[in-house]
Design an enzyme around this catalytic site. Structure first.
Site, PDB file in Angstrom:
ATOM      1  N   HIS A 229       0.865  -1.193   0.000  1.00 32.41           N
ATOM      2  CA  HIS A 229       0.000   0.000   0.000  1.00 32.41           C
ATOM      3  C   HIS A 229       0.900   1.241   0.000  1.00 32.41           C
ATOM      4  CE1 HIS A 229      -3.488   2.400   0.469  1.00 32.41           C
ATOM      5  NE2 HIS A 229      -3.733   2.274   1.757  1.00 32.41           N
ATOM      6  N   HIS A 275      -2.267  -1.076 -10.817  1.00 27.83           N
ATOM      7  CA  HIS A 275      -3.066  -0.615  -9.674  1.00 27.83           C
ATOM      8  C   HIS A 275      -4.227  -1.583  -9.496  1.00 27.83           C
ATOM      9  CE1 HIS A 275      -5.737   1.972  -7.262  1.00 27.83           C
ATOM     10  NE2 HIS A 275      -4.625   2.592  -6.908  1.00 27.83           N
ATOM     11  N   ASP A 330       2.642   6.396  -7.343  1.00 31.46           N
ATOM     12  CA  ASP A 330       3.947   6.214  -6.703  1.00 31.46           C
ATOM     13  C   ASP A 330       5.114   6.211  -7.695  1.00 31.46           C
ATOM     14  OD1 ASP A 330       2.728   5.836  -4.194  1.00 31.46           O
ATOM     15  OD2 ASP A 330       2.365   3.724  -4.655  1.00 31.46           O
TER      16      ASP A 330
HETATM   17  C1  MLT Z   1      -4.099   4.860  -3.933  1.00 32.00           C
HETATM   18  O1  MLT Z   1      -4.049   6.023  -3.538  1.00 32.00           O
HETATM   19  O2  MLT Z   1      -3.807   4.522  -5.089  1.00 32.00           O
HETATM   20  C2  MLT Z   1      -4.556   3.868  -2.986  1.00 32.00           C
HETATM   21  O3  MLT Z   1      -4.694   4.206  -1.709  1.00 32.00           O
HETATM   22  C3  MLT Z   1      -4.481   2.462  -3.341  1.00 32.00           C
HETATM   23  C4  MLT Z   1      -5.878   2.043  -3.704  1.00 32.00           C
HETATM   24  O4  MLT Z   1      -6.649   2.822  -4.222  1.00 32.00           O
HETATM   25  O5  MLT Z   1      -6.166   0.872  -3.442  1.00 32.00           O
END
Ligand code: MLT
Length: 396
Positions: A229, A275, A330
């Protein structure tokens, strides 16, 4: 015949969906943000790319009030946050007792726990806003004390949430204006991502048992700490550095592509790509590539990120089994943070947490105080499925 209104069937759940981390299961009605697999996240209906550059406090206001503030409302909201901003000095004293071996996220969890112990009111909205207002001082001192950068710097809440944090960080060797420019956008785009992401879901689940806002956020931050995460952003910069080392630091597309191919062929992965929900390029990544071109376009690691965006996607697309070959939030955030002077990736999830606290707190307020006509969502208690196990008796 029943008079009950016909209910819309949202999902049919089949056995093969059990044990899949609740994928495809609806969790809650979320009023702050929504994630569309193609378009990415929107805040209260505004696509993230439209609001990424608004004032950080305006984004917090949007998630709490479900409207963008007028100029007057924004001024009043900033003053309200500034009025709440003083962190109890005992929290900083307690931070000073923490072991340096602890990860900065463990320090953040400890800091929020201390804040809760010492200053919680028990009101979800008040505690949420207090936590948002006080987290710049908490986070700045996590960096300063753990890194030994010197005594705490006096808070100036009138500067604004992000500006004050940068002021209190006093990062050695960094250009505060550039760091502020980055972190304002970083703060806004990391704030919320629907209700099903692990940290938000966890925070809301804890709050549903009526634990207070601080304890709920401590649990949420523990969830964010996981490398699958929020801690992925730490690992992404480490990966980009690895690409840079392997390619001799050259911003050379063919060398980067060769590295990617080799990495995938030998069981490695491309950090920052794909994702759980998104099936297209994450608009939050797009915002950061644009910002990066403006503030650190020549930075060698940022150049590598730009090449990974091009060549990584190309290579991943060759594998038809990969549902999303595109960069996520990220992929590039660590390289920007590094280029702006915060060079230790161990702290990156704390910056993510700094921002996500606002979104999770707002969602907790909605679930506790607004949902179901103000009654709040009951304690989370999902069903489990028995695994063909007959009832057994201890004695015969
Ligand atoms: C994100 O910001 O991408 C998340 O917290 C991960 C997600 O959406 O599962």
């Amino acid at each position: 015949m029943s008079d009950a209104p016909t209910q819309k069937v949202l999902f049919e759940i089949t056995e093969d969906q059990v044990d899949t981390g609740l994928r495809g299961f609806p969790t809650s009605f979320v009023r702050t943000s929504a994630v569309d697999p193609g378009d990415g996240v929107s805040y209260v209906g505004y696509p993230i790319e439209d609001v990424a550059f608004i004032e950080p406090e305006a984004a917090v206001y949007l998630l709490f009030h479900k409207n963008l503030p007028t100029d007057q409302q924004l001024t009043a909201f900033k003053a309200d946050l500034a009025g709440r901003a003083t962190l109890d000095p005992r929290v900083i004293a307690l931070l000073g007792t923490l072991p340096k071996e602890g990860h900065p996220m463990e320090w953040l969890m400890a800091g929020l726990t201390f804040m809760g112990m010492l200053t919680k009111t028990g009101d979800f909205r008040e505690d949420g806003l207090n936590m948002i207002a006080r987290s710049p001082e908490l986070i700045a001192n996590i960096f300063r004390l753990r890194e030994g950068w010197g005594a705490p710097i006096t808070s100036k809440p009138e500067l604004g949430l992000v500006e004050n944090m940068v002021h209190m960080l006093g990062v050695p060797g960094a250009d505060p204006a550039k760091l502020t420019q980055l972190l304002r956008v970083y703060y806004v785009i990391h704030m919320d991502h629907g209700g099903g992401n692990l940290s938000t879901f966890t925070g809301k689940a804890i709050a549903s048992g009526l634990a207070d806002q601080y304890s709920s956020l401590v649990g949420a931050m523990a969830a964010l700490y996981g490398p699958l995460h929020g801690r992925a952003n730490q690992e992404c910069l480490e990966f980009v550095k690895k690409v840079s080392d392997a390619t001799g630091g050259r911003a050379d597309g063919d060398a980067v592509e060769a590295f990617v191919r080799h990495e995938l062929a030998t069981g490695g992965k491309l950090y920052g790509f794909g994702h759980a929900v998104l099936r297209a390029e994450d608009p939050r990544a797009r915002v950061q590539y644009t910002l990066g071109n403006e503030i650190c376009g020549d930075d060698p690691l940022f150049r590598i990120c730009a090449l990974l965006r091009e060549r990584g996607v190309k290579v991943l697309k060759e594998n038809v089994k990969i549902q999303n070959p595109y960069p996520n939030v990220d992929a590039v955030s660590g390289s920007l943070t590094n280029a702006c002077g915060l060079t230790d990736p161990e702290y990156y999830t704390v910056l993510f947490g700094f921002s996500r606290i606002a979104g999770i707190a707002a969602q907790i307020v909605d679930e506790r105080l607004v949902a179901r006509g103000g009654k709040g969502v009951p304690i989370y208690r999902p069903e489990d499925v028995k695994k063909d196990q007959p009832l057994r008796r201890l004695n015969g």
